[in-house]
Scaffold this motif. Sequence first.
Motif, mmCIF file in Angstrom:
data_model
loop_
_atom_site.group_PDB
_atom_site.id
_atom_site.type_symbol
_atom_site.label_atom_id
_atom_site.label_comp_id
_atom_site.label_asym_id
_atom_site.label_seq_id
_atom_site.Cartn_x
_atom_site.Cartn_y
_atom_site.Cartn_z
ATOM 1 N N HIS A 168 0.827 -1.222 0.000
ATOM 2 C CA HIS A 168 0.000 0.000 0.000
ATOM 3 C C HIS A 168 0.863 1.275 0.000
ATOM 4 O O HIS A 168 0.759 2.128 0.865
ATOM 5 N N HIS A 169 1.685 1.402 -1.038
ATOM 6 C CA HIS A 169 2.585 2.555 -1.163
ATOM 7 C C HIS A 169 1.837 3.861 -1.441
ATOM 8 O O HIS A 169 2.299 4.928 -1.060
ATOM 9 N N ASN A 170 0.730 3.777 -2.146
ATOM 10 C CA ASN A 170 -0.009 4.973 -2.567
ATOM 11 C C ASN A 170 -1.216 5.167 -1.657
ATOM 12 O O ASN A 170 -2.116 4.318 -1.624
ATOM 13 N N THR A 171 -1.240 6.281 -0.943
ATOM 14 C CA THR A 171 -2.351 6.524 -0.019
ATOM 15 C C THR A 171 -2.874 7.950 -0.174
ATOM 16 O O THR A 171 -2.158 8.857 -0.595
ATOM 17 N N PHE A 172 -4.124 8.083 0.181
ATOM 18 C CA PHE A 172 -4.815 9.376 0.170
ATOM 19 C C PHE A 172 -5.560 9.462 1.486
ATOM 20 O O PHE A 172 -6.328 8.569 1.838
ATOM 21 N N SER A 173 -5.299 10.535 2.255
ATOM 22 C CA SER A 173 -5.908 10.702 3.576
ATOM 23 C C SER A 173 -6.421 12.125 3.734
ATOM 24 O O SER A 173 -5.897 13.065 3.143
ATOM 25 N N GLY A 174 -7.442 12.255 4.567
ATOM 26 C CA GLY A 174 -7.962 13.579 4.858
ATOM 27 C C GLY A 174 -8.721 13.577 6.167
ATOM 28 O O GLY A 174 -9.227 12.544 6.599
ATOM 29 N N HIS A 175 -8.786 14.743 6.793
ATOM 30 C CA HIS A 175 -9.586 14.861 8.017
ATOM 31 C C HIS A 175 -10.007 16.313 8.232
ATOM 32 O O HIS A 175 -9.353 17.251 7.774
ATOM 33 N N LEU A 176 -11.126 16.453 8.918
ATOM 34 C CA LEU A 176 -11.650 17.770 9.267
ATOM 35 C C LEU A 176 -10.868 18.297 10.463
ATOM 36 O O LEU A 176 -10.793 17.635 11.497
ATOM 37 N N LEU A 177 -10.291 19.472 10.318
ATOM 38 C CA LEU A 177 -9.578 20.100 11.436
ATOM 39 C C LEU A 177 -10.567 20.778 12.373
ATOM 40 O O LEU A 177 -10.546 20.574 13.579
ATOM 41 N N PHE A 178 -11.442 21.617 11.803
ATOM 42 C CA PHE A 178 -12.470 22.293 12.587
ATOM 43 C C PHE A 178 -13.536 22.843 11.647
ATOM 44 O O PHE A 178 -13.275 23.107 10.483
ATOM 45 N N ARG A 179 -14.744 23.004 12.185
ATOM 46 C CA ARG A 179 -15.861 23.570 11.426
ATOM 47 C C ARG A 179 -15.712 25.081 11.348
ATOM 48 O O ARG A 179 -15.132 25.695 12.220
ATOM 49 N N MET A 180 -16.281 25.654 10.331
ATOM 50 C CA MET A 180 -16.245 27.119 10.161
ATOM 51 C C MET A 180 -17.674 27.631 10.077
ATOM 52 O O MET A 180 -18.528 26.993 9.544
#
Length: 196
Positions: A184-196
């Motif tokens: 699994h060399h290729n990854t895509f990640s994301g997360h919400l830091l805070f709402r606006m």
Amino acid sequence: MSASLAGLKVEMRYLQRDYEVKTREVELLKQQYQAHAEELLRVQTRANGTETKVEALRREGEVKRVAFSASLLTSGSITIGPFNSHTPLVFKNVVSNIGNAYNPNTAPVRGAYHFELYIYGPGHASHSTGAVLTKNGEHIVMSYEHQPSHYAKSANGVTLLLEVGDLIFLRQWKNSVIFDNENHHNTFSGHLLFRM
């Protein structure tokens, strides 16, 4: 007999006064009861409003928990590309999907989000290894490496303000080659830091 009649009249006056006092007390109790009933209704209304707000906050808290990570393959190995144009990458191995925000990759709430991409591919004299993170189809950041031999790897990250429904995805850079396997060399990640 007249003395006893006079005594009864006096007693009747006392009873009459007692009755009037009791009637006033009953009337006062009715007013207090009415006031308590109205106060209870106000408290119930506030409690219902509070329950609604607590439920909304609970749902909001659930929405605040947005994070995902995915890799290209669930098993096996593959070399992807080269293609004549930028080609969407489909990350099939969902490692985590908190808040159910990965598929589709649309922002569930307005806020600041952080994304990271890691790209890996075989070194080749004519082909690079690269991918572009896009927001609603617009090029935002790129992860790119070109070397003639061995394996190439690159990474990038960005924090974006997203509106509800904004679409984030990766495209493989045109004329590039990407390799992945069970590591699994290729990854895509994301997360919400805070709402606006």
